[in-house]
Design a protein around this motif. Sequence first.
Motif, mmCIF file in Angstrom:
data_model
loop_
_atom_site.group_PDB
_atom_site.id
_atom_site.type_symbol
_atom_site.label_atom_id
_atom_site.label_comp_id
_atom_site.label_asym_id
_atom_site.label_seq_id
_atom_site.Cartn_x
_atom_site.Cartn_y
_atom_site.Cartn_z
ATOM 1 N N LEU A 1 0.822 -1.281 0.081
ATOM 2 C CA LEU A 1 0.027 0.019 0.028
ATOM 3 C C LEU A 1 0.920 1.101 0.009
ATOM 4 O O LEU A 1 1.627 1.342 0.790
ATOM 5 N N ALA B 1 1.797 5.148 0.419
ATOM 6 C CA ALA B 1 1.394 6.425 1.268
ATOM 7 C C ALA B 1 0.767 7.192 0.462
ATOM 8 O O ALA B 1 0.901 7.648 -0.714
ATOM 9 N N SER B 2 -0.445 7.795 1.188
ATOM 10 C CA SER B 2 -1.475 8.831 0.379
ATOM 11 C C SER B 2 -0.771 10.122 0.699
ATOM 12 O O SER B 2 -1.158 11.071 0.166
ATOM 13 N N ARG B 3 -0.226 10.123 2.080
ATOM 14 C CA ARG B 3 0.249 11.760 2.331
ATOM 15 C C ARG B 3 1.654 11.405 3.046
ATOM 16 O O ARG B 3 1.589 10.400 3.906
ATOM 17 N N THR B 4 2.536 12.255 2.977
ATOM 18 C CA THR B 4 3.854 12.300 3.623
ATOM 19 C C THR B 4 4.083 13.738 3.991
ATOM 20 O O THR B 4 3.708 14.904 3.423
ATOM 21 N N GLU C 1 4.233 9.597 7.310
ATOM 22 C CA GLU C 1 3.511 9.387 6.313
ATOM 23 C C GLU C 1 2.018 8.564 6.746
ATOM 24 O O GLU C 1 2.079 8.202 7.726
ATOM 25 N N GLU C 2 1.287 8.658 5.876
ATOM 26 C CA GLU C 2 -0.153 8.306 6.165
ATOM 27 C C GLU C 2 -0.477 7.284 5.104
ATOM 28 O O GLU C 2 -0.298 7.599 3.858
ATOM 29 N N ALA C 3 -1.191 6.161 5.306
ATOM 30 C CA ALA C 3 -1.935 5.286 4.213
ATOM 31 C C ALA C 3 -3.126 4.885 4.819
ATOM 32 O O ALA C 3 -3.590 4.882 5.915
ATOM 33 N N LYS D 1 -7.602 4.339 4.496
ATOM 34 C CA LYS D 1 -8.872 5.045 4.332
ATOM 35 C C LYS D 1 -8.529 6.391 5.096
ATOM 36 O O LYS D 1 -8.287 6.464 6.512
ATOM 37 N N PRO D 2 -8.713 7.439 4.486
ATOM 38 C CA PRO D 2 -8.369 8.942 5.318
ATOM 39 C C PRO D 2 -9.141 9.268 6.523
ATOM 40 O O PRO D 2 -8.681 9.874 7.352
ATOM 41 N N PRO E 1 -6.743 -2.088 4.522
ATOM 42 C CA PRO E 1 -6.589 -0.468 4.054
ATOM 43 C C PRO E 1 -8.047 0.190 3.978
ATOM 44 O O PRO E 1 -8.264 1.454 3.765
ATOM 45 N N ARG F 1 -6.699 3.867 8.902
ATOM 46 C CA ARG F 1 -5.770 5.089 8.750
ATOM 47 C C ARG F 1 -4.573 4.765 9.192
ATOM 48 O O ARG F 1 -4.552 5.052 10.540
#
Length: 316
Positions: free
Chosen positions: A11, A13-16, A30-32, A34-35, A61, A65
């Motif tokens: 998976l 990362a959706s945000r770092t 970092e974030e991965a 479900k927001p 996932p 979050r």
Amino acid sequence: MTERTELFPPLAASRTGFLPVDGLHILYWEEAGKPDGLPVVVLHGGPGANSSPLWRQFFDPAFYRVIQFDQRGCGQSQPTGELRDNTTAHLVADIEALRRHLGIERWLVFGGSWGSTLALAYGQAYPRQCLGFILRSIFLCSAEEIAWYFENGRKFHPDLYAGMAGLLPPEERGDLPAAYMRRLVHGERAAAIPFAQAWANFECARASIAGGAPPLPDDFAWTLARIEAWYFSRHGFLAPGALLANMSRLAGLPAVIVHGRLDMLCAPLTAFQVAGHYPGARLHIIPDGGHTAFDPSMRVALLRAADQFRRNQRFD
């Protein structure tokens, strides 16, 4: 429902981001997943290792979050290998700063080995910010555990221990941790690399019941060994027995503890002690489990714990 036995797929990362936590240290996070999912913070081991995308594969996932970060001096956090203002109290404050930065009210705390030490220290400082704990390969960084870490290595892996001792002159082999501390913490980086590689190999080769470990990049080995020696020499900057004495602060917060019977780095006795002092914690000793989370039976136990929390938001 069929129990999951394999990790979730890789998976991204959706945000770092980078979070300055004082005038010296900047944390990479970092974030991965479900927001708006249930938040879980993953605390890496060492001390001195770094976060890895593999850790988020323990969590569904579509539900979780997943938040990860590199601790002070580790991974992509800056400055690399820095020991100034690098103590357990600083790391606990960093976790709380990251929670506030991300706007998270409460989160599940997941940590293994040194990550379990840090999880318990954080939970005792900020119990109202925690939903519960999944803890693996319990370690409290006590003088007894650190002594056992080296002595157990000498008894069960004498070849690895001899490799470490062999880099030292005979007169320094009686206190291997102190001799390595002088080189890793106070010596020049280039001269310390062989000692860092020996230290890292001593640890990593004993982590899995399968044995063996591939060589680590010099930069990673140096950071791991340097910061680990720093914390070990100071018993994790923790007062003797403090974590056990304050375990009642976690009463009412669900917890599952997974510990391998064959763990060659962290003695199962410590897991029994934590479970005995933590009201309501559930202890699972894995008969064929070692230290690492990725041995098959350890992996299954941790996946089960994450799934139970997903389904019930508690550990039944």
